[in-house]
Structures are given as structure tokens and as C-alpha cells.
Design an enzyme around this catalytic site. Structure first.
Site, PDB file in Angstrom:
ATOM      1  N   CYS A   1     -16.880   2.016 -57.118  1.00 63.65           N
ATOM      2  CA  CYS A   1     -17.256   0.596 -57.111  1.00 63.65           C
ATOM      3  C   CYS A   1     -16.193  -0.296 -56.488  1.00 63.65           C
ATOM      4  CB  CYS A   1     -17.582   0.132 -58.525  1.00 63.65           C
ATOM      5  SG  CYS A   1     -18.884   1.108 -59.274  1.00 63.65           S
TER       6      CYS A   1
ATOM      7  N   HIS B   1     -16.695  -7.188 -58.892  1.00 65.83           N
ATOM      8  CA  HIS B   1     -17.708  -6.133 -58.877  1.00 65.83           C
ATOM      9  C   HIS B   1     -18.740  -6.436 -59.956  1.00 65.83           C
ATOM     10  CE1 HIS B   1     -19.817  -2.475 -59.129  1.00 65.83           C
ATOM     11  NE2 HIS B   1     -19.225  -2.043 -60.217  1.00 65.83           N
TER      12      HIS B   1
ATOM     13  N   ASN C   1     -25.886  -2.792 -61.313  1.00 65.35           N
ATOM     14  CA  ASN C   1     -24.615  -2.372 -60.699  1.00 65.35           C
ATOM     15  C   ASN C   1     -24.930  -1.506 -59.483  1.00 65.35           C
ATOM     16  OD1 ASN C   1     -22.222  -1.105 -60.018  1.00 65.35           O
ATOM     17  ND2 ASN C   1     -21.643  -0.575 -62.119  1.00 65.35           N
TER      18      ASN C   1
HETATM   19  N1  ACO Z   1     -30.442   0.747 -75.258  1.00 60.13           N
HETATM   20  C1  ACO Z   1     -30.292   0.698 -76.583  1.00 60.13           C
HETATM   21  N2  ACO Z   1     -29.203   1.196 -77.210  1.00 60.13           N
HETATM   22  C2  ACO Z   1     -28.254   1.761 -76.451  1.00 60.13           C
HETATM   23  C3  ACO Z   1     -28.357   1.833 -75.056  1.00 60.13           C
HETATM   24  C4  ACO Z   1     -29.514   1.308 -74.444  1.00 60.13           C
HETATM   25  N3  ACO Z   1     -29.724   1.321 -73.115  1.00 60.13           N
HETATM   26  N4  ACO Z   1     -27.244   2.437 -74.566  1.00 60.13           N
HETATM   27  C5  ACO Z   1     -26.465   2.715 -75.622  1.00 60.13           C
HETATM   28  N5  ACO Z   1     -27.067   2.324 -76.758  1.00 60.13           N
HETATM   29  C6  ACO Z   1     -26.595   2.426 -78.131  1.00 60.13           C
HETATM   30  C7  ACO Z   1     -25.561   3.508 -78.310  1.00 60.13           C
HETATM   31  O1  ACO Z   1     -26.182   4.766 -78.477  1.00 60.13           O
HETATM   32  C8  ACO Z   1     -24.846   3.045 -79.549  1.00 60.13           C
HETATM   33  O2  ACO Z   1     -25.618   3.420 -80.666  1.00 60.13           O
HETATM   34  P1  ACO Z   1     -24.895   3.908 -82.039  1.00 60.13           P
HETATM   35  O3  ACO Z   1     -24.071   2.731 -82.473  1.00 60.13           O
HETATM   36  O4  ACO Z   1     -26.066   4.234 -82.904  1.00 60.13           O
HETATM   37  O5  ACO Z   1     -24.060   5.100 -81.620  1.00 60.13           O
HETATM   38  C9  ACO Z   1     -24.891   1.518 -79.440  1.00 60.13           C
HETATM   39  O6  ACO Z   1     -25.922   1.219 -78.488  1.00 60.13           O
HETATM   40  C10 ACO Z   1     -23.585   0.906 -78.975  1.00 60.13           C
HETATM   41  O7  ACO Z   1     -23.116   1.647 -77.844  1.00 60.13           O
HETATM   42  P2  ACO Z   1     -21.818   1.252 -77.103  1.00 60.13           P
HETATM   43  O8  ACO Z   1     -21.622   2.189 -75.953  1.00 60.13           O
HETATM   44  O9  ACO Z   1     -20.698   1.095 -78.074  1.00 60.13           O
HETATM   45  O10 ACO Z   1     -22.230  -0.199 -76.572  1.00 60.13           O
HETATM   46  P3  ACO Z   1     -21.372  -1.246 -75.771  1.00 60.13           P
HETATM   47  O11 ACO Z   1     -21.458  -2.550 -76.426  1.00 60.13           O
HETATM   48  O12 ACO Z   1     -20.016  -0.696 -75.413  1.00 60.13           O
HETATM   49  O13 ACO Z   1     -22.206  -1.391 -74.441  1.00 60.13           O
HETATM   50  C11 ACO Z   1     -22.120  -0.653 -72.159  1.00 60.13           C
HETATM   51  C12 ACO Z   1     -22.398  -0.274 -73.608  1.00 60.13           C
HETATM   52  C13 ACO Z   1     -23.129  -1.717 -71.749  1.00 60.13           C
HETATM   53  C14 ACO Z   1     -22.299   0.581 -71.301  1.00 60.13           C
HETATM   54  C15 ACO Z   1     -20.695  -1.225 -72.054  1.00 60.13           C
HETATM   55  O14 ACO Z   1     -19.785  -0.357 -72.657  1.00 60.13           O
HETATM   56  C16 ACO Z   1     -20.285  -1.429 -70.630  1.00 60.13           C
HETATM   57  O15 ACO Z   1     -20.832  -2.235 -69.917  1.00 60.13           O
HETATM   58  N6  ACO Z   1     -19.252  -0.717 -70.188  1.00 60.13           N
HETATM   59  C17 ACO Z   1     -18.748  -0.832 -68.832  1.00 60.13           C
HETATM   60  C18 ACO Z   1     -19.724  -0.158 -67.942  1.00 60.13           C
HETATM   61  C19 ACO Z   1     -19.379  -0.344 -66.524  1.00 60.13           C
HETATM   62  O16 ACO Z   1     -18.953  -1.398 -66.116  1.00 60.13           O
HETATM   63  N7  ACO Z   1     -19.619   0.705 -65.768  1.00 60.13           N
HETATM   64  C20 ACO Z   1     -19.521   0.671 -64.384  1.00 60.13           C
HETATM   65  C21 ACO Z   1     -18.127   0.662 -63.864  1.00 60.13           C
HETATM   66  S1  ACO Z   1     -18.181   0.607 -62.170  1.00 60.13           S
HETATM   67  C22 ACO Z   1     -18.295   2.171 -61.488  1.00 60.13           C
HETATM   68  O17 ACO Z   1     -17.332   2.644 -60.958  1.00 60.13           O
HETATM   69  C23 ACO Z   1     -19.575   2.935 -61.499  1.00 60.13           C
END
Ligand code: ACO
Length: 321
Positions: A115, A248, A278
């Protein structure tokens, strides 16, 4: 002696026609529109047709950028494509794009910084131009991340989309690009990866994106703040001199946290993740082109572009349009 700088002479982008909403995902996954929007800011993403590879998306975006620059394609003397979803193992997507544009002989290569790829590519092209090795560089971010997602993994597949963005970077007697800072730390390779390869005609490892979402989140907020200050220092500028921030487009919460830490008002933050998801290396040039074409980012304004992604890689560029 006059110095050579580089300046963005034209921007272009392309999004596949097919739109996939959160509601559509919620029909077949244990997720909801509300969860996705609250956690990420994403409402929809575009998905390429099976027949559309990254070079096709790159071609459409490049044609628009070249047209906006007022140049003929033949004037391009360097092509850099940032992608983690190339058409093939080789040749590079940049070489395929070069042929599709009907150009020959200029250097063409891919940059693999996930990214951060577009910011890496832009800084590389800027250095070519400053060194006198190119006059009109085409820098493209193009991705079909839909191909490397496990569509049964709600933790990752809801986050990404497909698209391409491009700029023509031309030699100029004034900046343009004021400064770029590129960083990487391979010790964090494991928190965001597609840990597979081709061997003996088989996929060894996994061909799907894997992510430790919360670790990526924390690291992204930390390094985007650091690199913003580093690039301002390198350019000898203050935050108050920045008109627009284009980080990004991964998650609106990461982007808002970055703007807040920097002390930039929310209305200086460019957000497209709500409609594009993304799109990895394509996200920054897509957001830039959309804002330029909407008349939001105007000539003479100063923009900070930021990348962060797998590797772990990150970087920032300060540019006057
Ligand atoms: N729908 C519903 N529930 C979900 C989903 C979904 N799509 N995805 C995860 N959950 C659940 C999980 O299973 C978890 O459940 P549990 O508590 O029963 O175990 C709960 O939601 C919380 O999960 P977390 O992963 O702790 O949620 P978080 O608030 O951290 O959000 C997210 C997750 C959106 C992925 C966040 O961590 C994030 O945005 N991280 C950065 C991602 C990013 O920027 N990635 C790209 C980088 S760029 C690249 O190089 C590709």
C-alpha cells in the site's frame, strides 16, 4: 546552475464498473453494513471483471493522466507501476502497460511496496527526473486485490477493492515535489502478508491476504505520524503550510487519527475509502485524481501524500500541485 525538479503534470484514475456494497457482503457473510462502516468507514468497493487484470486498469488510468498532462504517450520516458497484484510473475505489469500504450524503449518496471507502492514509485520517479535521467515519468498504482482475498474471511475481505490511479511527473524548474521520505521495517513482515509462492507448478503456502488487523492499525497510526513530521522537516515546512492530507485509504479511523495527531483540521483530510475501500497502491493516486477533477485540490496548493502497508513499508511526499 539551474536545478531540476519534478511536478505533477496530469492525473488520472479508473474504477471498475461493478460496485459491491456492504449490504451485499452481509447477505453471505456474518457481518453487517453497520459493523463495517463503524470500524472502517467503508460503505462500498469496486470489483474488477475476471477479464480485467491490473495492466488493464492501469491503462485506463494512464490514458487519462497522459491526456490531462497535454502530452502524447510517446513523450513518456519512464514507467513505474506500483502493484502487489501483477498480471504475471513476469514480465512486469509496467512492461505490459508500456506495450498497451504503444510506447517502446523507455525503462519500465514494477515497484512492490504494497500500500506504500505509489509513494515509493513517485519518490523513485522524482529522483530519476532530478538526476536528469527522465523528463516525463508515468507513475501508476494499480490493483486487483479482490483476487487475493479469502471471500469467506470477514476479517479481511470486507476491507479491500480494485482500481488504479496514475500521474505524469514532468521535469520543471520549480517544485513540484519538495521532499519524500521512504521507510521500511521487515521485522513486521508477518502482520500483513500473502505468504505464498509458485513452486513446481503449485501454490506453496497461502495465496490469500492475512492480517493481524489491530497490530496493523497501531503501527499505521504511529508511523504515519512520524513520517509526516519527517517529510515536513525534510522540506523545511510547517503543518500549517499543508492544504490537503491524502493518506493511504485503508480505514477512516487511522486517517482521522493521523490528521488529529498532526493538528490538521478534519476538512483538510481527503477521504475516498468510504466509496473505494482499500485499493492498496492505487488508493493515493485515485484519491488525488478524484480531488483534482472535482476542483477540490487546485493548482498551487500543497498536498501531503502518505503510504503505509505490508512489508512493513511507509512513506510520505510533500508536493505543490
Ligand atoms: N464483521 C463483523 N465482525 C467482525 C468482522 C466483520 N467484517 N471482522 C471481524 N469481526 C469481529 C472479530 O471476529 C472480533 O470478534 P470477537 O471479539 O468475537 O473475537 C471483533 O469483530 C473485533 O475484531 P477486531 O479485529 O479486534 O476489530 P477491530 O476494531 O480491530 O477492527 C479492523 C478490525 C477493521 C480490521 C481494524 O483492525 C483495522 O482497520 N486494522 C487496520 C487494517 C488495515 O489498515 N489494513 C490495511 C493496511 S494496508 C496494506 O498494506 C494492505
Amino acid at each position: 546552475m539551474s536545478r531540476i525538479f519534478s511536478r505533477i503534470a496530469g492525473t488520472g484514475s479508473y474504477l471498475p464498473a461493478r460496485v459491491m456494497t456492504n449490504a451485499e457482503l452481509a447477505q453471505r457473510l456474518d457481518t453487517s453494513d453497520q459493523w463495517i462502516e463503524e470500524r472502517t468507514g467503508i460503505r462500498q468497493r469496486h470489483i474488477a471483471e475476471q477479464s480485467q487484470a491490473s495492466s488493464e486498469l492501469a491503462l485506463a488510468a494512464s490514458r487519462r493522466a497522459i491526456e490531462a498532462s497535454g502530452l502524447q504517450a510517446q513523450a513518456i520516458d519512464l514507467i513505474i507501476v506500483a502493484t502487489s497484484t501483477p498480471d504475471y510473475v513476469f514480465p512486469s505489469t509496467a512492461c505490459l502497460l508500456q506495450a498497451k500504450l504503444g510506447i517502446a524503449n523507455c525503462p519500465a518496471f514494477d515497484v512492490q511496496a504494497v500500500c506504500s507502492g505509489f509513494v515509493y514509485g513517485l519518490a523513485t520517479a522524482d529522483n530519476f527526473i532530478r538526476a536528469g535521467a527522465a523528463k516525463h515519468a508515468l507513475v501508476v498504482g494499480a490493483e486487483v486485490f479482490s483476487r487475493i482475498l479469502d471471500w469467506n474471511d470477514r476479517g479481511t475481505c470486507v476491507l479491500f477493492g480494485d482500481g488504479a490511479g496514475a500521474v505524469v511527473l514532468s521535469a520543471c524548474d520549480r517544485p513540484g515535489i519538495h521532499a519524500s521520505v521512504l521507510r521500511a521495517d521487515g521485522r513486521h513482515a508477518g502482520i500483513l502478508s500473502v505468504p505464498g509462492n509458485l513452486c513446481g507448478g503449485k501454490i506453496v503456502g497461502s495465496p490469500f491476504l492475512q492480517m493481524q488487523g489491530n497490530q496493523v492499525f497501531k503501527l499505521a497510526v504511529k508511523v504515519l505520524d512520524e513520517v509526516a513530521h519527517e517529510v515536513l522537516a525534510a522540506a523545511g515546512m510547517q503543518v500549517a503550510e499543508v492544504d490537503w492530507l491524502i493518506p493511504h485509504q485503508a480505514n477512516v479511523r487511522i486517517m482521522e487519527a493521523t490528521a488529529k495527531k498532526l493538528g490538521l483540521p478534519r476538512d483538510k483530510l481527503v477521504v475516498t475509502v468510504d466509496r473505494h475501500g482499500n485499493t492498496s497502491a492505487a488508493s493515493v493516486p485515485l484519491a488525488l485524481d478524484e480531488s483534482v477533477r472535482a476542483g477540490k485540490i487546485r493548482p498551487g496548493q500543497r498536498v501531503m501524500l502518505q503510504g503505509v502497508g505490508g512489508g512493513f513499508t511507509w512513506g510520505a511526499t510533500l508536493v505543490t500541485m
